[in-house]
Design a protein around this motif. Structure first.
Motif, short mmCIF file in Angstrom:
data_model
loop_
_atom_site.label_atom_id
_atom_site.label_comp_id
_atom_site.label_asym_id
_atom_site.label_seq_id
_atom_site.Cartn_x
_atom_site.Cartn_y
_atom_site.Cartn_z
N GLY A 19 0.78 -1.22 0.00
CA GLY A 19 0.00 0.00 0.00
C GLY A 19 0.81 1.27 0.00
N GLY A 20 1.85 1.32 0.81
CA GLY A 20 2.65 2.54 0.92
C GLY A 20 3.49 2.84 -0.30
N SER A 141 -8.69 5.25 5.97
CA SER A 141 -7.35 4.65 5.89
C SER A 141 -6.32 5.64 6.41
N ARG A 143 -2.19 6.49 8.31
CA ARG A 143 -0.77 6.21 8.53
C ARG A 143 -0.36 6.85 9.85
N TRP A 156 -3.66 7.19 -0.65
CA TRP A 156 -2.82 7.02 0.55
C TRP A 156 -1.52 7.82 0.49
N HIS A 182 -7.85 0.99 6.14
CA HIS A 182 -6.58 0.34 5.82
C HIS A 182 -5.49 0.92 6.71
N VAL A 184 -2.22 1.67 6.42
CA VAL A 184 -1.44 1.78 5.18
C VAL A 184 0.01 1.37 5.36
N ASP A 185 0.59 1.67 6.51
CA ASP A 185 2.01 1.37 6.70
C ASP A 185 2.32 -0.12 6.68
N GLU A 187 -0.02 -2.30 5.08
CA GLU A 187 -0.84 -2.84 4.00
C GLU A 187 0.01 -3.54 2.95
N GLY A 213 -4.92 -4.66 6.53
CA GLY A 213 -3.51 -4.28 6.64
C GLY A 213 -2.69 -5.18 7.53
#
Length: 257
Positions: A19-20, A141, A143, A156, A182, A184-185, A187, A213
């Motif tokens: 994701g990131g 979502s 972070r 994101w 999510h 994200v970090d 994901e 995630g």
């Protein structure tokens, strides 16, 4: 805890990504899995298992050369499983009703509502008026920054000033019927969940919440269930065997049931 499956679409393909790593520039992302099968295959699989509440996510920006191919994939999935899937990615007041008419149960929204780092209540009210609270999912979502979870937008990539907190969850719950979140970090990494976030969401627990995630094993699922007091649902992507991972799809369904 219910299993909520996903169909992530990027560059016209069903994918699982980190994701990131997603970037609008050159439509790039670090791929964990790229399917040779179209989105309707996965939608039909979820339909056969009678799993409702899964989500389609379009990962390209609207000005991407691949955006129309993404939309075609999404249409295939909605046609294969009308009344069984939600859809997000580029949703706004102009197209939200169209997706509902195509067979989506809900539209999932982030960037249209969280504009310029803030909650845009004009846009939020428009969406609620157009599709109804019962058809709206807000994607929060996030972070981690400065020991707090900030909502991120534009696939994101951009931090907002809005922190995921019980106060924000309460406030936004007047406008939507569910949340999708999510972490994200983590994901797409399948190396463990965001434990603090899971606990926060479970402590609130006033609306259906789907967490995504980092799930990479059944011990991660057990930990999520425990930390969230069995109050939130789960999405698993890269770790599932249908997306090239090690967790057996059928056993995940069995575990969550």
């Amino acid at each position: 805890m219910r299993f909520r499956p996903c169909i992530d679409i990027h560059n016209g393909k069903v994918k699982q990504i980190v994701g990131g790593s997603l970037k609008d520039e050159a439509d790039s992302a670090k791929n964990n899995f790229v399917s040779d099968l179209d989105a309707d295959f996965y939608a039909d699989l979820y339909k056969k298992n009678n799993i409702k509440g899964g989500h389609i996510i379009i990962l390209n920006a609207k000005d991407s050369e691949y955006y129309e191919a993404d939309i075609e994939q999404a249409k295939k999935a909605l046609k294969a499983y009308p009344g069984g899937l939600q859809i997000g990615g580029g949703v706004n007041a102009d197209n939200a009703r169209d997706y509902i008419n195509m067979g989506a149960t809900h539209v999932i929204v982030t960037s249209y509502v969280f504009k310029d780092g803030k909650i845009n209540y004009d846009n939020l009210n428009k969406l609620r008026d157009i599709v109804g609270r019962e058809h709206l999912v807000l994607d929060l979502s996030c972070r981690k920054k400065d020991r707090q979870y900030y909502i991120v937008t534009d696939r994101w990539q951009k931090f907002t000033d809005v922190v995921v907190s019980e106060m924000v969850l309460d406030e936004l719950s007047e406008y939507c019927s569910e949340y999708l979140i999510h972490a994200v970090d983590v994901e797409g990494k399948a190396k463990g969940i965001e434990e603090e976030l899971a606990e926060l969401l479970g402590n609130w627990g006033k609306l259906p919440i789907t967490y995504a995630g980092g799930v990479g094993s059944f011990s991660d699922l057990e930990k999520l269930r425990e930390l969230a007091d069995n109050k939130i649902d789960v999405t698993i992507g890269s770790a599932l065997d249908i997306f090239g991972g090690n967790m057996e799809y059928d056993k995940v369904i069995e575990f969550c049931d």
